[in-house]
Design an enzyme around this catalytic site. Structure first.
Site, PDB file in Angstrom:
ATOM      1  N   GLU A  67      45.388  48.162  80.557  1.00  0.00           N
ATOM      2  CA  GLU A  67      46.431  48.772  81.370  1.00  0.00           C
ATOM      3  C   GLU A  67      47.015  50.010  80.693  1.00  0.00           C
ATOM      4  O   GLU A  67      47.208  51.054  81.334  1.00  0.00           O
ATOM      5  CB  GLU A  67      47.549  47.760  81.639  1.00  0.00           C
ATOM      6  CG  GLU A  67      47.083  46.526  82.399  1.00  0.00           C
ATOM      7  CD  GLU A  67      46.643  45.382  81.502  1.00  0.00           C
ATOM      8  OE1 GLU A  67      46.903  44.221  81.860  1.00  0.00           O
ATOM      9  OE2 GLU A  67      46.065  45.645  80.432  1.00  0.00           O
ATOM     10  N   ALA A 179      11.007  19.857  61.943  1.00  0.00           N
ATOM     11  CA  ALA A 179      10.317  20.047  60.668  1.00  0.00           C
ATOM     12  C   ALA A 179       9.148  19.071  60.606  1.00  0.00           C
ATOM     13  O   ALA A 179       9.175  18.001  61.225  1.00  0.00           O
ATOM     14  CB  ALA A 179      11.261  19.819  59.485  1.00  0.00           C
ATOM     15  N   ALA A 180       8.123  19.462  59.850  1.00  0.00           N
ATOM     16  CA  ALA A 180       6.966  18.583  59.662  1.00  0.00           C
ATOM     17  C   ALA A 180       7.309  17.478  58.656  1.00  0.00           C
ATOM     18  O   ALA A 180       8.388  17.473  58.050  1.00  0.00           O
ATOM     19  CB  ALA A 180       5.771  19.397  59.176  1.00  0.00           C
ATOM     20  N   ASP A 217      16.882  25.196  53.535  1.00  0.00           N
ATOM     21  CA  ASP A 217      16.268  26.398  54.124  1.00  0.00           C
ATOM     22  C   ASP A 217      16.754  27.707  53.523  1.00  0.00           C
ATOM     23  O   ASP A 217      16.124  28.748  53.742  1.00  0.00           O
ATOM     24  CB  ASP A 217      16.522  26.427  55.634  1.00  0.00           C
ATOM     25  CG  ASP A 217      15.866  25.272  56.361  1.00  0.00           C
ATOM     26  OD1 ASP A 217      14.938  24.667  55.790  1.00  0.00           O
ATOM     27  OD2 ASP A 217      16.280  24.975  57.500  1.00  0.00           O
ATOM     28  N   LEU A 221      21.803  33.699  57.746  1.00  0.00           N
ATOM     29  CA  LEU A 221      22.729  33.662  58.887  1.00  0.00           C
ATOM     30  C   LEU A 221      23.260  35.038  59.248  1.00  0.00           C
ATOM     31  O   LEU A 221      24.440  35.204  59.579  1.00  0.00           O
ATOM     32  CB  LEU A 221      23.892  32.690  58.631  1.00  0.00           C
ATOM     33  CG  LEU A 221      23.529  31.220  58.429  1.00  0.00           C
ATOM     34  CD1 LEU A 221      24.789  30.371  58.357  1.00  0.00           C
ATOM     35  CD2 LEU A 221      22.610  30.710  59.527  1.00  0.00           C
ATOM     36  N   GLY A 285      21.773  21.892  60.584  1.00  0.00           N
ATOM     37  CA  GLY A 285      20.634  21.122  61.081  1.00  0.00           C
ATOM     38  C   GLY A 285      20.991  19.952  61.953  1.00  0.00           C
ATOM     39  O   GLY A 285      22.079  19.898  62.555  1.00  0.00           O
ATOM     40  N   LEU A 288      24.552  18.201  61.597  1.00  0.00           N
ATOM     41  CA  LEU A 288      25.678  18.933  62.175  1.00  0.00           C
ATOM     42  C   LEU A 288      25.576  18.968  63.697  1.00  0.00           C
ATOM     43  O   LEU A 288      26.578  18.802  64.401  1.00  0.00           O
ATOM     44  CB  LEU A 288      25.720  20.352  61.612  1.00  0.00           C
ATOM     45  CG  LEU A 288      26.987  21.154  61.932  1.00  0.00           C
ATOM     46  CD1 LEU A 288      28.208  20.505  61.290  1.00  0.00           C
ATOM     47  CD2 LEU A 288      26.858  22.603  61.471  1.00  0.00           C
ATOM     48  N   ALA A 289      24.368  19.177  64.215  1.00  0.00           N
ATOM     49  CA  ALA A 289      24.180  19.191  65.663  1.00  0.00           C
ATOM     50  C   ALA A 289      24.597  17.861  66.274  1.00  0.00           C
ATOM     51  O   ALA A 289      25.289  17.811  67.303  1.00  0.00           O
ATOM     52  CB  ALA A 289      22.720  19.500  66.000  1.00  0.00           C
TER      53      ALA A 289
END
Length: 358
Positions: A67, A179-180, A217, A221, A285, A288-289
């Site tokens: 505004e 992951a494998a 990992d 990020l 990972g 947390l998910a």
């Protein structure tokens, strides 16, 4: 050649023009995306539409609100706004923060009418409509409200809930593995999906992972393009009680590192809300998910699914406490998009607005 003075046919057209201006506002940051159009008093007989005196939008935290930006533009053009109509995508604010109250600015400028789309949901800033009405300004609210709320997206949801809007990212194989069996996970998805994930990072205020992901990992990020880091990086948030190694990539170039030594999702959201985080991307990972899903704190899912089968290895999620299909956490699919060989599914909880992704 004389440039014709722009005219807008009706109020709805003016509100949609305010939406277009709002889209110029940065997606990230604590402030909403807002646009404003100042219209001259009603046209005389025989003239069609309302003449546009000036336009404005908010350019980010600490800059004039839409505004005031429009009032400044009108003054610079020598336009008289007394008796004008201000059309705004969000109810004018009624508080003093980094800038002054827009409701006061409009009233003191002599604006006779204010039309807005979405009522301000924040207790601190709301009340602008009532203030203007008390000053004798005609006020109309709720015009194209659904469209206005969709434009405000994550900010609108965060403002109403008093916590960040949460997008959970999952990147998994067709059989739900991240992951494998040996722990390797780079790369499940292809380059197109990874590039898209960086685009999303560039639009959110903060990106969160757990300490397990940091140790396994060593993620940076950061939000990147092929040319390098984007100029404005999201906060990098680590959740958990284990230390972030001194040599971690998180301590390198990128956004500010915030370590929250807790496993309580409510504490995480409260701490980030206090930092004016409006949109949080949870990247993992699985622990947390799972915690965010179990807490009912996920507003939107971004599931990147790769045409890959592992048969064993780590699952995308842990135990959610679901014992029967009737108790499953369900979302509404709002978009399915192919990214190279991968597929992105965007799904939201009921009642949540679309975000800039859509």
């Amino acid at each position: 050649m004389i440039t014709p003075v722009p005219r807008l046919a009706d109020t709805s057209t003016a509100v949609r023009r305010a939406f277009d201006l709002a889209r110029r506002t940065p997606v990230r940051g604590p402030n909403p995306r807002v646009g404003c159009v100042l219209l001259a008093p009603p046209a005389t007989a025989g003239e069609s539409g309302r003449r546009v005196l000036a336009e404005g939008f908010h350019r980010g935290a600490g800059t004039p609100h839409a505004e005031v930006d429009a009032l400044v533009a009108a003054r610079q053009r020598g336009a008289d706004v007394r008796g004008a109509t201000a059309v705004v995508s969000l109810e004018p604010c009624n508080h003093t923060g980094r800038t002054g109250p827009c409701a006061l600015a409009l009233a003191e400028a002599g604006v006779a009418e204010v039309v807005y789309s979405v009522p301000d949901p924040t207790p601190r800033a709301a009340g602008g409509a009532a203030y203007l009405a008390a000053r004798g300004v005609r006020v109309t609210g709720g015009v194209l409200r659904d469209e206005g709320e969709e434009l405000l997206g994550a900010w609108w949801s965060a403002a109403r809930a008093g916590r960040p809007y949460v997008t959970l990212k999952l990147a998994a194989t067709l059989d739900g593995r991240v992951a494998a069996a040996d722990g390797t996970s780079r790369w499940i998805t292809g380059p197109e999906a990874r590039a898209h994930a960086h685009e999303v990072r560039a639009r959110v205020d903060a990106v969160a992972v757990g300490t397990g992901t940091v140790l396994a990992d060593d993620p940076a990020l950061t939000a990147r393009t092929p040319d390098g880091l984007v100029p404005d990086q999201p906060l990098r948030v680590v959740v958990g009680r284990r230390e972030v190694p001194a040599t971690a990539r998180l301590r390198g170039a990128g956004g500010e590192l915030v370590v929250l030594g807790t496993h309580d999702v409510a504490e995480v959201l409260a701490a980030l809300h206090a930092r004016e985080v409006r949109h949080l991307l949870v990247e993992g990972g699985p622990v947390l998910a799972t915690a965010f899903l179990a807490a009912g704190a996920v507003d939107e899912l971004h599931a990147y699914v790769a045409p890959v089968l592992l048969g064993s290895g780590r699952s995308a999620l842990g135990d959610l406490g679901v014992g029967t299909i009737a108790d499953a956490a369900r979302f509404t699919t709002s978009q399915v998009r192919r990214l190279g060989d991968d597929v992105l599914v965007v799904a939201r909880t009921a009642g949540r607005p679309r975000t800039e992704e859509e």
